[in-house]
Design a protein around this motif. Structure first.
Motif, PDB file in Angstrom:
ATOM      1  N   THR A 141       0.838  -1.192   0.000  1.00 25.29           N
ATOM      2  CA  THR A 141       0.000   0.000   0.000  1.00 25.29           C
ATOM      3  C   THR A 141       0.877   1.247   0.000  1.00 25.29           C
ATOM      4  N   GLY A 142       0.546   2.168  -0.886  1.00 27.53           N
ATOM      5  CA  GLY A 142       1.309   3.416  -0.994  1.00 27.53           C
ATOM      6  C   GLY A 142       2.428   3.353  -2.018  1.00 27.53           C
ATOM      7  N   GLU A 143       2.801   2.158  -2.444  1.00 28.46           N
ATOM      8  CA  GLU A 143       3.861   2.024  -3.443  1.00 28.46           C
ATOM      9  C   GLU A 143       3.248   2.065  -4.837  1.00 28.46           C
ATOM     10  N   SER A 144       4.084   2.345  -5.825  1.00 31.19           N
ATOM     11  CA  SER A 144       3.575   2.460  -7.185  1.00 31.19           C
ATOM     12  C   SER A 144       4.567   1.901  -8.188  1.00 31.19           C
ATOM     13  N   ILE A 145       4.100   1.810  -9.420  1.00 31.19           N
ATOM     14  CA  ILE A 145       4.973   1.464 -10.542  1.00 31.19           C
ATOM     15  C   ILE A 145       4.764   2.520 -11.614  1.00 31.19           C
ATOM     16  N   MET A 146       5.743   2.709 -12.445  1.00 27.19           N
ATOM     17  CA  MET A 146       5.659   3.664 -13.546  1.00 27.19           C
ATOM     18  C   MET A 146       5.629   2.888 -14.859  1.00 27.19           C
ATOM     19  N   ILE A 147       4.757   3.326 -15.751  1.00 23.52           N
ATOM     20  CA  ILE A 147       4.707   2.795 -17.113  1.00 23.52           C
ATOM     21  C   ILE A 147       5.151   3.944 -18.007  1.00 23.52           C
ATOM     22  N   GLY A 148       6.300   3.800 -18.595  1.00 22.71           N
ATOM     23  CA  GLY A 148       6.887   4.925 -19.319  1.00 22.71           C
ATOM     24  C   GLY A 148       7.214   6.023 -18.322  1.00 22.71           C
TER      25      GLY A 148
END
Length: 73
Positions: A8-15
């Motif tokens: 929770t709170g973490e993310s990933i980037m696409i481009g």
């Protein structure tokens, strides 16, 4: 397919313009947030599939209509 584990709170980037962030995990549901430019269409898979099916049906109808119009000339 790329498989990632996120908390929770973490993310990933696409481009460099699309961020997918885990907002909450509640039982067997995961709430995610997507930050993307307005020009990028974001749909749930079932909505996307319904749109695609409607587009296919519209193309079929258009071809039938064109053929009917050609015959009437």
């Amino acid at each position: 397919m790329l498989v990632l584990s996120r908390k929770t709170g973490e993310s990933i980037m696409i481009g460099d313009q699309i961020e997918v962030k885990v907002l909450a995990v509640e039982g067997d549901q995961v709430k995610i947030g997507i930050v993307a430019p307005k020009a990028v269409k974001v749909h749930r898979a079932e909505v996307f599939e319904a749109i695609q099916e409607q587009n296919r049906e519209a193309l079929t109808f258009s071809n039938e209509l064109l053929n009917k119009l050609k015959r009437n000339k």
